[in-house]
Design a protein around this motif. Structure first.
Motif, PDB file in Angstrom:
ATOM      1  N   ALA A 185       0.833  -1.210   0.000  1.00 35.20           N
ATOM      2  CA  ALA A 185       0.000   0.000   0.000  1.00 35.20           C
ATOM      3  C   ALA A 185       0.864   1.255   0.000  1.00 35.20           C
ATOM      4  O   ALA A 185       0.576   2.228  -0.706  1.00 35.20           O
ATOM      5  N   ALA A 186       1.948   1.227   0.778  1.00 37.31           N
ATOM      6  CA  ALA A 186       2.854   2.380   0.819  1.00 37.31           C
ATOM      7  C   ALA A 186       3.481   2.607  -0.552  1.00 37.31           C
ATOM      8  O   ALA A 186       3.575   3.754  -1.017  1.00 37.31           O
ATOM      9  N   ALA A 224      -2.468   3.943  11.585  1.00 41.13           N
ATOM     10  CA  ALA A 224      -2.715   5.340  11.211  1.00 41.13           C
ATOM     11  C   ALA A 224      -2.504   5.563   9.717  1.00 41.13           C
ATOM     12  O   ALA A 224      -3.352   6.168   9.041  1.00 41.13           O
ATOM     13  N   GLY A 225      -1.393   5.098   9.177  1.00 45.34           N
ATOM     14  CA  GLY A 225      -1.089   5.318   7.763  1.00 45.34           C
ATOM     15  C   GLY A 225      -2.004   4.538   6.838  1.00 45.34           C
ATOM     16  O   GLY A 225      -2.681   5.118   5.976  1.00 45.34           O
ATOM     17  N   GLN A 284      -1.920  17.315  -3.049  1.00 48.57           N
ATOM     18  CA  GLN A 284      -2.542  16.015  -2.789  1.00 48.57           C
ATOM     19  C   GLN A 284      -1.506  14.894  -2.850  1.00 48.57           C
ATOM     20  O   GLN A 284      -1.548  13.959  -2.066  1.00 48.57           O
ATOM     21  N   GLY A 285      -0.573  15.000  -3.770  1.00 52.04           N
ATOM     22  CA  GLY A 285       0.480  13.991  -3.873  1.00 52.04           C
ATOM     23  C   GLY A 285       1.293  13.884  -2.601  1.00 52.04           C
ATOM     24  O   GLY A 285       1.660  12.780  -2.178  1.00 52.04           O
ATOM     25  N   PHE A 286       1.550  15.020  -1.972  1.00 49.85           N
ATOM     26  CA  PHE A 286       2.311  14.979  -0.721  1.00 49.85           C
ATOM     27  C   PHE A 286       1.525  14.336   0.410  1.00 49.85           C
ATOM     28  O   PHE A 286       2.109  13.658   1.258  1.00 49.85           O
ATOM     29  N   TYR A 287       0.216  14.490   0.427  1.00 51.74           N
ATOM     30  CA  TYR A 287      -0.594  13.756   1.404  1.00 51.74           C
ATOM     31  C   TYR A 287      -0.354  12.256   1.237  1.00 51.74           C
ATOM     32  O   TYR A 287      -0.170  11.527   2.212  1.00 51.74           O
ATOM     33  N   ASN A 288      -0.370  11.787   0.003  1.00 54.12           N
ATOM     34  CA  ASN A 288      -0.145  10.370  -0.259  1.00 54.12           C
ATOM     35  C   ASN A 288       1.260   9.948   0.161  1.00 54.12           C
ATOM     36  O   ASN A 288       1.445   8.867   0.723  1.00 54.12           O
ATOM     37  N   LEU A 289       2.248  10.776  -0.110  1.00 58.04           N
ATOM     38  CA  LEU A 289       3.610  10.464   0.297  1.00 58.04           C
ATOM     39  C   LEU A 289       3.725  10.371   1.816  1.00 58.04           C
ATOM     40  O   LEU A 289       4.348   9.448   2.348  1.00 58.04           O
ATOM     41  N   VAL A 333       4.514   7.348   6.950  1.00 57.41           N
ATOM     42  CA  VAL A 333       4.029   6.914   8.267  1.00 57.41           C
ATOM     43  C   VAL A 333       3.906   5.391   8.297  1.00 57.41           C
ATOM     44  O   VAL A 333       4.334   4.727   9.254  1.00 57.41           O
ATOM     45  N   THR A 334       3.347   4.829   7.241  1.00 53.92           N
ATOM     46  CA  THR A 334       3.179   3.381   7.157  1.00 53.92           C
ATOM     47  C   THR A 334       4.533   2.679   7.135  1.00 53.92           C
ATOM     48  O   THR A 334       4.743   1.687   7.849  1.00 53.92           O
ATOM     49  N   ALA A 335       5.459   3.173   6.336  1.00 50.29           N
ATOM     50  CA  ALA A 335       6.782   2.558   6.233  1.00 50.29           C
ATOM     51  C   ALA A 335       7.536   2.617   7.564  1.00 50.29           C
ATOM     52  O   ALA A 335       8.179   1.630   7.962  1.00 50.29           O
TER      53      ALA A 335
END
Length: 140
Positions: free
Chosen positions: A23-24, A96-97, A64-69, A74-76
């Protein structure tokens, strides 16, 4: 830290962390498209927009791209921390991520019916990661 007498917990932890990593990676790819290649013909084709619309929405897509990054980061970090130092902290960050990824996809799915395919592509894997990790917590 990944062990459980039945082995079920460790399988679910590994599945959850692998799915979270996938997902990340998907969200890093989305970051690249939204923040770096938004106006390119290939990215415009993926999002189904023309050159004029891409140019007009360039700043919004960049943000918006930075939100995804950030969700991917956070996930990683959670994936790395889980086995290295703290299952609790790692799990919290993955929840959370990946949970935010799944929730954002749900919003897209519900409120933009024409983008349901994209919502499923970006939301199913993090949702499965959250479910697998939640099952591992329930087994502990």
């Amino acid at each position: 830290m990944l062990e459980h007498p039945t082995g079920k917990r460790s399988v679910m932890v590994v599945a959850g962390l692998v799915l979270a990593a996938l997902a990340a990676l998907v969200h890093v790819y989305i970051f690249v498209m939204e923040s770096l290649t938004w106006t390119s013909p290939k990215t415009r084709a993926v999002f189904g927009i023309g050159a004029e619309e891409a140019e007009a929405t360039k700043e919004l897509a960049f943000n918006q791209g930075f939100y995804n990054l950030f969700l991917a980061i956070v996930t990683a970090v959670g994936i790395v921390l889980y086995p290295v130092c703290s299952a609790a902290v790692g799990s919290a960050l993955v929840f959370a991520g990946a949970g935010s990824m799944a929730a954002a996809a749900a919003v897209l799915f519900i409120f933009s019916p024409d983008k349901r395919s994209a919502a499923l592509k970006q939301g199913v894997i993090p949702l499965l990661a959250v479910v697998a990790l939640a099952i591992s917590v329930a087994l502990s």
